[in-house]
Scaffold this motif. Structure first.
Motif, mmCIF file in Angstrom:
data_model
loop_
_atom_site.group_PDB
_atom_site.id
_atom_site.type_symbol
_atom_site.label_atom_id
_atom_site.label_comp_id
_atom_site.label_asym_id
_atom_site.label_seq_id
_atom_site.Cartn_x
_atom_site.Cartn_y
_atom_site.Cartn_z
ATOM 1 N N GLU A 11 62.816 -1.628 51.855
ATOM 2 C CA GLU A 11 62.783 -1.916 53.296
ATOM 3 C C GLU A 11 61.343 -1.878 53.824
ATOM 4 O O GLU A 11 60.974 -2.652 54.691
ATOM 5 C CB GLU A 11 63.632 -0.879 54.029
ATOM 6 C CG GLU A 11 63.775 -1.113 55.509
ATOM 7 C CD GLU A 11 64.672 -2.276 55.866
ATOM 8 O OE1 GLU A 11 64.511 -2.804 56.980
ATOM 9 O OE2 GLU A 11 65.530 -2.679 55.058
ATOM 10 N N TYR A 12 60.556 -0.960 53.286
ATOM 11 C CA TYR A 12 59.206 -0.720 53.807
ATOM 12 C C TYR A 12 58.367 -0.057 52.721
ATOM 13 O O TYR A 12 58.877 0.758 51.970
ATOM 14 C CB TYR A 12 59.321 0.209 55.024
ATOM 15 C CG TYR A 12 58.028 0.808 55.506
ATOM 16 C CD1 TYR A 12 57.225 0.129 56.412
ATOM 17 C CD2 TYR A 12 57.597 2.049 55.056
ATOM 18 C CE1 TYR A 12 56.030 0.677 56.864
ATOM 19 C CE2 TYR A 12 56.407 2.600 55.501
ATOM 20 C CZ TYR A 12 55.633 1.912 56.401
ATOM 21 O OH TYR A 12 54.456 2.451 56.834
ATOM 22 N N TRP A 13 57.094 -0.398 52.638
ATOM 23 C CA TRP A 13 56.184 0.333 51.770
ATOM 24 C C TRP A 13 54.784 0.303 52.352
ATOM 25 O O TRP A 13 54.432 -0.607 53.095
ATOM 26 C CB TRP A 13 56.243 -0.133 50.335
ATOM 27 C CG TRP A 13 55.723 -1.490 49.971
ATOM 28 C CD1 TRP A 13 56.305 -2.687 50.257
ATOM 29 C CD2 TRP A 13 54.551 -1.788 49.217
ATOM 30 N NE1 TRP A 13 55.566 -3.715 49.723
ATOM 31 C CE2 TRP A 13 54.480 -3.183 49.077
ATOM 32 C CE3 TRP A 13 53.566 -1.024 48.641
ATOM 33 C CZ2 TRP A 13 53.462 -3.825 48.393
ATOM 34 C CZ3 TRP A 13 52.552 -1.665 47.953
ATOM 35 C CH2 TRP A 13 52.515 -3.039 47.833
ATOM 36 N N ALA A 14 54.024 1.360 52.062
ATOM 37 C CA ALA A 14 52.700 1.525 52.642
ATOM 38 C C ALA A 14 51.752 2.160 51.626
ATOM 39 O O ALA A 14 52.192 2.851 50.708
ATOM 40 C CB ALA A 14 52.781 2.397 53.887
ATOM 41 N N VAL A 15 50.444 1.941 51.823
ATOM 42 C CA VAL A 15 49.425 2.438 50.903
ATOM 43 C C VAL A 15 48.381 3.245 51.676
ATOM 44 O O VAL A 15 47.903 2.816 52.726
ATOM 45 C CB VAL A 15 48.719 1.270 50.175
ATOM 46 C CG1 VAL A 15 47.657 1.780 49.219
ATOM 47 C CG2 VAL A 15 49.721 0.395 49.454
ATOM 48 N N ASP A 16 48.038 4.415 51.138
ATOM 49 C CA ASP A 16 46.924 5.232 51.622
ATOM 50 C C ASP A 16 45.921 5.308 50.476
ATOM 51 O O ASP A 16 46.165 5.983 49.481
ATOM 52 C CB ASP A 16 47.403 6.639 52.010
ATOM 53 C CG ASP A 16 46.285 7.543 52.490
ATOM 54 O OD1 ASP A 16 45.104 7.188 52.344
ATOM 55 O OD2 ASP A 16 46.593 8.638 52.986
ATOM 56 N N PRO A 17 44.774 4.614 50.577
ATOM 57 C CA PRO A 17 43.819 4.587 49.470
ATOM 58 C C PRO A 17 42.944 5.838 49.365
ATOM 59 O O PRO A 17 42.190 5.968 48.405
ATOM 60 C CB PRO A 17 42.965 3.359 49.781
ATOM 61 C CG PRO A 17 43.013 3.255 51.270
ATOM 62 C CD PRO A 17 44.389 3.724 51.664
ATOM 63 N N ASP A 18 43.035 6.747 50.319
ATOM 64 C CA ASP A 18 42.244 7.985 50.302
ATOM 65 C C ASP A 18 43.126 9.184 50.592
ATOM 66 O O ASP A 18 42.785 10.037 51.417
ATOM 67 C CB ASP A 18 41.102 7.912 51.325
ATOM 68 C CG ASP A 18 40.015 6.964 50.889
ATOM 69 O OD1 ASP A 18 39.522 7.123 49.757
ATOM 70 O OD2 ASP A 18 39.666 6.059 51.669
#
Length: 82
Positions: A11-18
């Motif tokens: 449904e949803y996905w997100a990225v935090d690179p730090d």
């Protein structure tokens, strides 16, 4: 369908690179209904490309995913600069 294409259940996905291991700060996300990343309102994209400022040393990248049933998962990995 789920066996043939399991990513269709996202449904949803997100990225935090730090990712600091405590607070998730999304800098990129995709969700059903968003057509900014592609033209399909019924699916999320399965790849992400974005640019982050260079920093010395390794960086911890974290990805959060929510499926159509509301289950949330998270995975993080330490990566070295290329």
């Amino acid at each position: 369908m789920a066996n043939a294409e399991p990513l269709a259940l996202i449904e949803y996905w997100a990225v935090d690179p730090d990712y600091d291991g405590q607070v998730f700060r999304s800098v990129w996300q995709d969700y059903r209904g968003n057509v900014d990343n592609d033209g399909d309102p019924l699916r999320v994209v399965t790849t992400a490309e974005f640019t982050v400022p260079a920093k010395p040393g390794p960086r911890r990248v974290c990805v959060r995913v929510v499926d159509v049933f509301g289950f949330e998962a998270e995975a993080s990995m330490v990566v070295e600069a290329a």
